[in-house]
Design a protein around this motif. Sequence first.
Motif, PDB file in Angstrom:
ATOM      1  N   THR A 399       0.825  -1.219   0.000  1.00 32.31           N
ATOM      2  CA  THR A 399       0.000   0.000   0.000  1.00 32.31           C
ATOM      3  C   THR A 399       0.853   1.261   0.000  1.00 32.31           C
ATOM      4  OG1 THR A 399      -0.137   0.067   2.412  1.00 32.31           O
ATOM      5  CG2 THR A 399      -1.802  -1.221   1.268  1.00 32.31           C
ATOM      6  N   PHE A 400       2.118   1.133   0.411  1.00 29.40           N
ATOM      7  CA  PHE A 400       2.984   2.305   0.447  1.00 29.40           C
ATOM      8  C   PHE A 400       3.322   2.815  -0.957  1.00 29.40           C
ATOM      9  CE2 PHE A 400       4.731   0.433   4.635  1.00 29.40           C
ATOM     10  CZ  PHE A 400       3.642   0.945   5.328  1.00 29.40           C
ATOM     11  N   TYR A 401       3.058   2.003  -1.963  1.00 32.52           N
ATOM     12  CA  TYR A 401       3.339   2.395  -3.349  1.00 32.52           C
ATOM     13  C   TYR A 401       2.641   3.708  -3.691  1.00 32.52           C
ATOM     14  CZ  TYR A 401       3.304   2.263  -8.466  1.00 32.52           C
ATOM     15  OH  TYR A 401       3.439   2.578  -9.801  1.00 32.52           O
ATOM     16  N   PHE A 402       1.412   3.894  -3.168  1.00 27.08           N
ATOM     17  CA  PHE A 402       0.588   5.039  -3.558  1.00 27.08           C
ATOM     18  C   PHE A 402       0.777   6.265  -2.653  1.00 27.08           C
ATOM     19  CE2 PHE A 402      -1.667   1.483  -5.510  1.00 27.08           C
ATOM     20  CZ  PHE A 402      -1.898   1.982  -6.783  1.00 27.08           C
ATOM     21  N   ILE A 403       1.743   6.215  -1.742  1.00 29.44           N
ATOM     22  CA  ILE A 403       1.977   7.406  -0.909  1.00 29.44           C
ATOM     23  C   ILE A 403       2.608   8.500  -1.774  1.00 29.44           C
ATOM     24  CG2 ILE A 403       3.212   8.355   1.072  1.00 29.44           C
ATOM     25  CD1 ILE A 403       3.191   5.611   2.326  1.00 29.44           C
ATOM     26  N   PRO A 404       1.970   9.651  -1.900  1.00 32.15           N
ATOM     27  CA  PRO A 404       2.575  10.742  -2.690  1.00 32.15           C
ATOM     28  C   PRO A 404       3.832  11.276  -2.005  1.00 32.15           C
ATOM     29  CG  PRO A 404       0.207  11.093  -2.372  1.00 32.15           C
ATOM     30  CD  PRO A 404       0.609   9.985  -1.449  1.00 32.15           C
ATOM     31  N   LYS A 405       4.875  11.521  -2.782  1.00 29.82           N
ATOM     32  CA  LYS A 405       6.114  12.048  -2.215  1.00 29.82           C
ATOM     33  C   LYS A 405       5.906  13.425  -1.607  1.00 29.82           C
ATOM     34  CE  LYS A 405       9.672   9.572  -4.827  1.00 29.82           C
ATOM     35  NZ  LYS A 405      10.873   9.716  -5.686  1.00 29.82           N
ATOM     36  N   THR A 406       4.991  14.178  -2.178  1.00 31.32           N
ATOM     37  CA  THR A 406       4.726  15.512  -1.643  1.00 31.32           C
ATOM     38  C   THR A 406       4.100  15.443  -0.254  1.00 31.32           C
ATOM     39  OG1 THR A 406       3.702  17.649  -2.144  1.00 31.32           O
ATOM     40  CG2 THR A 406       2.429  15.695  -2.710  1.00 31.32           C
ATOM     41  N   THR A 407       3.345  14.374   0.022  1.00 30.10           N
ATOM     42  CA  THR A 407       2.772  14.194   1.365  1.00 30.10           C
ATOM     43  C   THR A 407       3.871  13.916   2.382  1.00 30.10           C
ATOM     44  OG1 THR A 407       0.731  13.315   0.428  1.00 30.10           O
ATOM     45  CG2 THR A 407       1.147  12.845   2.740  1.00 30.10           C
ATOM     46  N   LEU A 408       4.824  13.054   2.022  1.00 26.83           N
ATOM     47  CA  LEU A 408       5.952  12.776   2.915  1.00 26.83           C
ATOM     48  C   LEU A 408       6.780  14.041   3.145  1.00 26.83           C
ATOM     49  CD1 LEU A 408       7.147   9.324   1.504  1.00 26.83           C
ATOM     50  CD2 LEU A 408       5.752   9.756   3.542  1.00 26.83           C
ATOM     51  N   ALA A 409       6.968  14.822   2.080  1.00 22.37           N
ATOM     52  CA  ALA A 409       7.710  16.083   2.215  1.00 22.37           C
ATOM     53  C   ALA A 409       6.985  17.028   3.168  1.00 22.37           C
ATOM     54  CB  ALA A 409       7.891  16.736   0.846  1.00 22.37           C
ATOM     55  N   ALA A 410       5.658  17.045   3.082  1.00 21.19           N
ATOM     56  CA  ALA A 410       4.865  17.908   3.966  1.00 21.19           C
ATOM     57  C   ALA A 410       4.996  17.465   5.418  1.00 21.19           C
ATOM     58  CB  ALA A 410       3.401  17.883   3.533  1.00 21.19           C
ATOM     59  N   VAL A 411       5.007  16.159   5.655  1.00 25.23           N
ATOM     60  CA  VAL A 411       5.180  15.633   7.016  1.00 25.23           C
ATOM     61  C   VAL A 411       6.510  16.101   7.602  1.00 25.23           C
ATOM     62  CG1 VAL A 411       5.544  13.517   8.356  1.00 25.23           C
ATOM     63  CG2 VAL A 411       3.681  13.634   6.690  1.00 25.23           C
ATOM     64  N   ILE A 412       7.563  16.033   6.806  1.00 28.64           N
ATOM     65  CA  ILE A 412       8.890  16.456   7.274  1.00 28.64           C
ATOM     66  C   ILE A 412       8.937  17.966   7.486  1.00 28.64           C
ATOM     67  CG2 ILE A 412      11.331  16.572   6.666  1.00 28.64           C
ATOM     68  CD1 ILE A 412      10.887  13.965   5.082  1.00 28.64           C
ATOM     69  N   LEU A 413       8.393  18.715   6.525  1.00 27.84           N
ATOM     70  CA  LEU A 413       8.398  20.177   6.632  1.00 27.84           C
ATOM     71  C   LEU A 413       7.669  20.648   7.888  1.00 27.84           C
ATOM     72  CD1 LEU A 413       7.816  21.476   2.999  1.00 27.84           C
ATOM     73  CD2 LEU A 413       9.599  22.231   4.545  1.00 27.84           C
ATOM     74  N   ALA A 414       6.518  20.062   8.159  1.00 30.07           N
ATOM     75  CA  ALA A 414       5.734  20.465   9.332  1.00 30.07           C
ATOM     76  C   ALA A 414       6.497  20.185  10.623  1.00 30.07           C
ATOM     77  CB  ALA A 414       4.390  19.736   9.340  1.00 30.07           C
ATOM     78  N   ALA A 415       7.275  19.100  10.635  1.00 24.80           N
ATOM     79  CA  ALA A 415       8.059  18.778  11.836  1.00 24.80           C
ATOM     80  C   ALA A 415       9.240  19.710  12.012  1.00 24.80           C
ATOM     81  CB  ALA A 415       8.543  17.330  11.761  1.00 24.80           C
ATOM     82  N   MET A 416       9.728  20.298  10.913  1.00 25.51           N
ATOM     83  CA  MET A 416      10.921  21.142  10.983  1.00 25.51           C
ATOM     84  C   MET A 416      10.643  22.521  11.562  1.00 25.51           C
ATOM     85  SD  MET A 416      13.351  19.218  10.058  1.00 25.51           S
ATOM     86  CE  MET A 416      12.390  17.856  10.704  1.00 25.51           C
TER      87      MET A 416
END
Length: 605
Positions: A399-416
Amino acid sequence: MVFSNNLNAGSGNDAPPEDFSEEFPEILPFLRRQARGFCDKSTLLKRLPILNWLPKYQLNYLFSDFVAGLTVGLTAIPQGIAYAVVAGLEPQYGLYSGFMGCFMYFIFGSCKDITIGPTAIMSLMVAHYVTASPDYAVLSCFLSGVLILLLGILNLGFLVQFISIPVTAGFTSAAAITIASTQLKSLFGLPGQANDFIEAWSNFFRHIHDIKLWDTILGITTVIFLLALKKVGTVQRWRMFNRYLSLSRNALAVIGGTVLAYLLFTLNNEKPFTLTGNVASGLPPFRLPPFTTTVGNQTVSFGEMIQTLGSGIVAIPMVSILESVAVAKAFSKGKTIDATQEMIALGLCNIMGSFVLSMPITGSFTRTAVNNTSGVRTTFGGVFTGCLILLALGFLAQTFYFIPKTTLAAVILAAMFSMVEYELLFKLWRTRRIEVVPFMVTLMSCLILGLEYGIVIGVAVNLLFVLYITARPNTDHNVRKIMDTETLILTPDQSLVFSAAENFKYKVLKYTLNAPNTIHLIIVNGHYVQSIDVTVAMNLNSLVADLKLLGKSIVFWNWPRQAVGLAWRLSPEFGALFKRNDNIEDLVKLWNHDKPDYINGVICN
């Protein structure tokens, strides 16, 4: 002539008033005590903290640990995938790095709140070495663990104390800015490379015309969603619901982005977002870390891999220790942190993690905060986190195939956003502005030269400040009339070491020459001096001769036994000048009674 002292001072025959011989430590008894200490019950309980809390474990703790472990796991899975991308590794490596640390810290960890796993800073530091092969990340994990464990066993945790708060804050802020900058590529769907601050912004402006609309919309919307849910956790109404909703924000964002991408693909056969792609399913093999690797059909030896890792072999474990101990202190709630045990636990987490293809890991501030807020009771909560990650690897990898890279980037950005220490910068400016210098030097060096070199430069600048203060002690000076004798009293405000020897001698001569000619007695009060070294003693001895040429007499009053003993061993005549009277009036009275001949001659003239 050296004046004598009947009150606990040197005598006229230059015999020391007490035994000032230097004693060498007895090495064999010390080693025996240390060896016995390794084998006793208290050491066993200290090095295996699980033996302390497990017998006292209560059944009602189980639910709290389960909820906390599950909540942390829902944060650790998306973060692990995101941090693997930051490190330039395939997404599954982030999950490989997430479970072994939980299991090892369960046994050896001493702080119930800490969760060990991949972090943004570790991922960024390892990104420079994995371009050729992921084996470099696994090897650096093993080597970091060995070094951290060795430092812990040797009780060398004090080395981290040479990294001050301004340097730490500058490093953390630079890491957050660099990590956020490297995520611009994924947030806006841009091509190219972005492994450091300058390269990230250069790539952004070079490909600014290639921005993908739907990646940008989803990414920015996700950042806003995450920041909004973070604020929801502070709302008092429906407090419990809001708290767990806020804690689950990363998982909700990733699930939402994944479902959206999947629906668009199945309904319209479209891929409007750049997707994570295939994630290898199944558990990693348990095997020795790679001491050789293959790059481009060529075998790279262990020595060549070490050469490639370079300064990272030292920088990565030191930053790992710094990050983990800082997290432990932040959540200690007034309890004393056993830094040695934390280093031993962290070292073992990295060593065992390297057997399951983990990259370097350390204490995560974000997940530790989630663990603490979720009400964890013991380190057993980490077991549930590790099990959830293993389940994700075994059954959810496809199921991880469909995770958008921009969503992961947003998760990291919000934590920073919360990692940039701008509040501390303002506090430093208000309290002690000179401390801003190591902060800014570390920040700029890390951004321009990289994290490894930046923190070294920051520590070096901070140590220069310490060395300057050590080499330039403040010396209070005043003229007092004591028993009809005008006296110049000098008081250094710290211990004297070799770097301060010449400066202190210069100050004594300067204050003496600037004092009235009627002053013939200089008293150096050593009340604040804890110790001196041979260089200082020799300079003080030469100062006696210099003052004698000027017709002045010097007395060293109230100095510690270490300094007095060193002076006697250097020269009995010099040692006799160190007086240990109870009050300064007795000292001056004695000086007037046994005044040196050259002083009498000067006064008569």
